[in-house]
Design a protein around this motif. Structure first.
Motif, PDB file in Angstrom:
ATOM      1  N   SER A  68       6.312   0.821 -10.150  1.00 22.59           N
ATOM      2  CA  SER A  68       5.952   0.283  -8.832  1.00 22.59           C
ATOM      3  C   SER A  68       6.800   0.907  -7.731  1.00 22.59           C
ATOM      4  N   GLU A  69       8.060   1.260  -8.057  1.00 23.57           N
ATOM      5  CA  GLU A  69       8.918   1.895  -7.055  1.00 23.57           C
ATOM      6  C   GLU A  69       8.394   3.266  -6.650  1.00 23.57           C
ATOM      7  N   GLY A  70       7.701   3.937  -7.582  1.00 18.14           N
ATOM      8  CA  GLY A  70       7.215   5.276  -7.303  1.00 18.14           C
ATOM      9  C   GLY A  70       5.907   5.321  -6.544  1.00 18.14           C
ATOM     10  N   LEU A  71       5.270   4.169  -6.380  1.00 13.50           N
ATOM     11  CA  LEU A  71       3.994   4.139  -5.660  1.00 13.50           C
ATOM     12  C   LEU A  71       4.187   4.139  -4.152  1.00 13.50           C
TER      13      LEU A  71
ATOM     14  N   THR B 272       7.137   2.816  -0.661  1.00 12.16           N
ATOM     15  CA  THR B 272       8.420   2.285  -0.200  1.00 12.16           C
ATOM     16  C   THR B 272       8.150   1.223   0.861  1.00 12.16           C
ATOM     17  N   PRO B 273       9.142   0.395   1.194  1.00 10.29           N
ATOM     18  CA  PRO B 273       8.922  -0.596   2.252  1.00 10.29           C
ATOM     19  C   PRO B 273       8.445   0.022   3.561  1.00 10.29           C
ATOM     20  N   ALA B 274       8.886   1.251   3.821  1.00  7.17           N
ATOM     21  CA  ALA B 274       8.478   1.913   5.062  1.00  7.17           C
ATOM     22  C   ALA B 274       7.131   2.616   4.932  1.00  7.17           C
ATOM     23  N   ASP B 275       6.699   2.852   3.710  1.00  8.21           N
ATOM     24  CA  ASP B 275       5.446   3.583   3.489  1.00  8.21           C
ATOM     25  C   ASP B 275       4.761   3.011   2.252  1.00  8.21           C
ATOM     26  N   LEU B 276       4.135   1.860   2.427  1.00  7.54           N
ATOM     27  CA  LEU B 276       3.530   1.164   1.299  1.00  7.54           C
ATOM     28  C   LEU B 276       2.316   1.912   0.764  1.00  7.54           C
ATOM     29  N   HIS B 277       2.151   1.837  -0.542  1.00  7.07           N
ATOM     30  CA  HIS B 277       0.928   2.321  -1.177  1.00  7.07           C
ATOM     31  C   HIS B 277      -0.213   1.387  -0.764  1.00  7.07           C
ATOM     32  N   PRO B 278      -1.468   1.862  -0.712  1.00 12.97           N
ATOM     33  CA  PRO B 278      -2.581   0.977  -0.327  1.00 12.97           C
ATOM     34  C   PRO B 278      -2.649  -0.311  -1.147  1.00 12.97           C
ATOM     35  N   VAL B 279      -2.352  -0.242  -2.432  1.00 16.00           N
ATOM     36  CA  VAL B 279      -2.360  -1.450  -3.257  1.00 16.00           C
ATOM     37  C   VAL B 279      -1.284  -2.419  -2.787  1.00 16.00           C
ATOM     38  N   GLN B 280      -0.084  -1.912  -2.557  1.00 17.02           N
ATOM     39  CA  GLN B 280       1.007  -2.766  -2.097  1.00 17.02           C
ATOM     40  C   GLN B 280       0.703  -3.358  -0.724  1.00 17.02           C
ATOM     41  N   SER B 281       0.106  -2.550   0.128  1.00 15.13           N
ATOM     42  CA  SER B 281      -0.215  -3.011   1.475  1.00 15.13           C
ATOM     43  C   SER B 281      -1.226  -4.150   1.449  1.00 15.13           C
ATOM     44  N   GLU B 282      -2.282  -3.998   0.661  1.00 17.44           N
ATOM     45  CA  GLU B 282      -3.303  -5.046   0.597  1.00 17.44           C
ATOM     46  C   GLU B 282      -2.728  -6.342   0.020  1.00 17.44           C
TER      47      GLU B 282
END
Length: 455
Positions: free
Chosen positions: A85-88, A90-100
């Protein structure tokens, strides 16, 4: 640093040299500071530990596959590529999955979130995806959210950006399974080498480790030598011929499901109900039969399909009808120096099939009772019947008396009544924490009545 003990994690080469022989992938990842993946159950049921692995694809050169890292031996990662999950993002640049997930409130305590993120990301990158398949999350549990915001986040995902590095990675070949050897572990280059290794004292074949990993985590059972067979080409073929379907024993259940594409309808009913996609991504058809479990979902279906297994050793190979394969609780005719090479299903297949699984949860659960039917009816009369059962005896069994009574009977509630009664008397069900013997018997008879009523 030897290439034999290097794994690429989130784009960075990391050495496995310090990993203990008994370490699983989750413990090793957390030991090197990647603590997103969590241990929730240590048996592949909760999904909190899921990570992404780059695997050879069916519809792309490489596919990102979500797996339970708590079950994978750390040694199995040698030469491979892992994304946590860390590689998907970062807090400053969320992955689309993390953002949703963040926008829709899909995380509360957060313990399960990294696992959901990885399972969702695997589906996000699935080749040809149009809609989000909810089965992708069947192996991830959450105690906080009630799942609604997680599902909403999943359904809101669009297509990956064409510049997405993980999407672009799918266009080039996945890492090869390089031969490796470490303390208590060997990944042979060829089947002959694997068979030679299995002759060593205490050697055990391992593929997806979905059973052996549980034994190691919960009971401390660790064989002296694990022989990795999951990437052996000789065990990974699938052929649909006029006379039979042949399935390589080292294919994962997810791979078999996709490669068959519904051409064995009874198996197509089993796969979505078999554990979870996280498990099916690692579990193999040979491993499931090799454990000899009486409550596995696959054996009843293969029994109903009149399947046989081809066993191979350094001395040669032999074919065993599956009905003769199981000899006792988690025991079979397979010798310690033999491997299941392939499963053979004769054709033509019975046209009327059904798989009924009784469990406390619809998915990601162990059967209390499993019943597989393969029936052929001609002009209202049963001409062919095969019924496989799980969870009602020390081994998976055929319901031979019910089958005998079905053939020649009319395909109607009245016509199958005697067979349904015989089915209820099949096996030797017991009372345990999953169900009582009386309940199991009732479900057996009801299964046939239900099939007739629905046809």
């Amino acid at each position: 640093m030897s290439t034999d003990d290097v794994v690429t994690v989130n784009g960075t080469p990391r050495s496995l040299a310090a990993a203990r022989p008994e370490s699983n992938a989750l413990d090793w990842l957390r030991a090197i500071g990647l603590t997103g993946a969590k241990e929730g159950c240590a048996e592949g049921e909760c999904g909190a530990c899921s990570v992404l692995l780059a695997r050879p694809g069916i519809e792309a050169e490489t596919e990102w596959v979500a797996l339970n890292s708590c079950l994978l031996p750390a040694a199995s990662l040698a030469g491979q590529e892992v994304v946590t999950s860390e590689g998907l993002g970062t807090p400053a640049d969320l992955h689309p999955v993390q953002s949703e997930l963040a926008v829709r409130g899909g995380s509360q305590c957060g313990y399960c979130t990294p696992g959901f993120v990885c399972s969702m990301a695997a589906e996000f990158y699935r080749p040809g995806r149009e809609d989000f398949d909810h089965h992708a999350l069947s192996g991830n549990l959450c105690r906080c959210t009630g799942y609604r915001p997680i599902v909403e986040a999943a359904e809101a995902l669009g297509a990956p950006d064409q510049a997405d590095p993980l999407l672009r990675r799918t266009t080039s070949a996945a890492p090869a399974a390089s031969p490796t050897r470490a303390e208590g572990w060997i990944r042979p280059a060829h089947l002959a080498e694997a068979l030679e290794a299995l002759a060593e004292p205490g050697a055990v074949a391992v593929a997806g480790s979905t059973d052996l990993g549980v034994e190691a985590n919960l009971r401390g059972h660790r064989p002296a030598l694990r022989v990795a067979i999951d990437r052996l080409d000789e065990l990974r073929g699938l052929v649909v011929g006029e006379e039979s379907v042949q399935i390589g024993a080292a294919l994962t259940l997810s791979e078999v499901e996709r490669l068959l594409a519904g051409r064995v309808p009874l198996l197509a009913e089993v796969f979505p109900q078999f554990a979870s996609r996280l498990i099916r991504n690692g579990a193999t058809i040979g491993g499931n039969l090799g454990t000899g479990s009486p409550i596995g979902d696959l054996a009843p279906a293969l029994l109903a399909l009149d399947a046989s297994v081809v066993l191979v050793s350094a001395e040669g190979e032999r074919t065993v009808v599956l009905a003769d394969y199981f000899t006792g609780y988690r025991q079979s005719v397979r010798r310690s120096d033999e491997l299941i090479a392939l499963v053979r299903i004769p054709r033509p297949l019975a046209p009327d099939v059904a798989f009924h699984k009784i469990a406390k949860r619809r998915f990601d659960d162990i059967s209390s009772v499993a019943v597989a039917h393969a029936i052929e009816v001609r002009e209202g009369t049963v001409s062919r019947a095969a019924i496989g059962l799980g969870g009602v005896a020390a081994t998976p069994i055929r319901a031979s008396e019910a089958e005998r009574l079905l053939v020649g009977a009319s395909w109607s509630p009245e016509g199958v009544a005697a067979a349904a009664d015989a089915l209820a008397d099949a096996g030797t069900p017991i009372d345990d924490h999953r169900a009582s013997a009386a309940y199991r018997r009732a479900m057996l008879g009801q299964s046939l009545r239900r099939l007739v009523a629905s046809s």
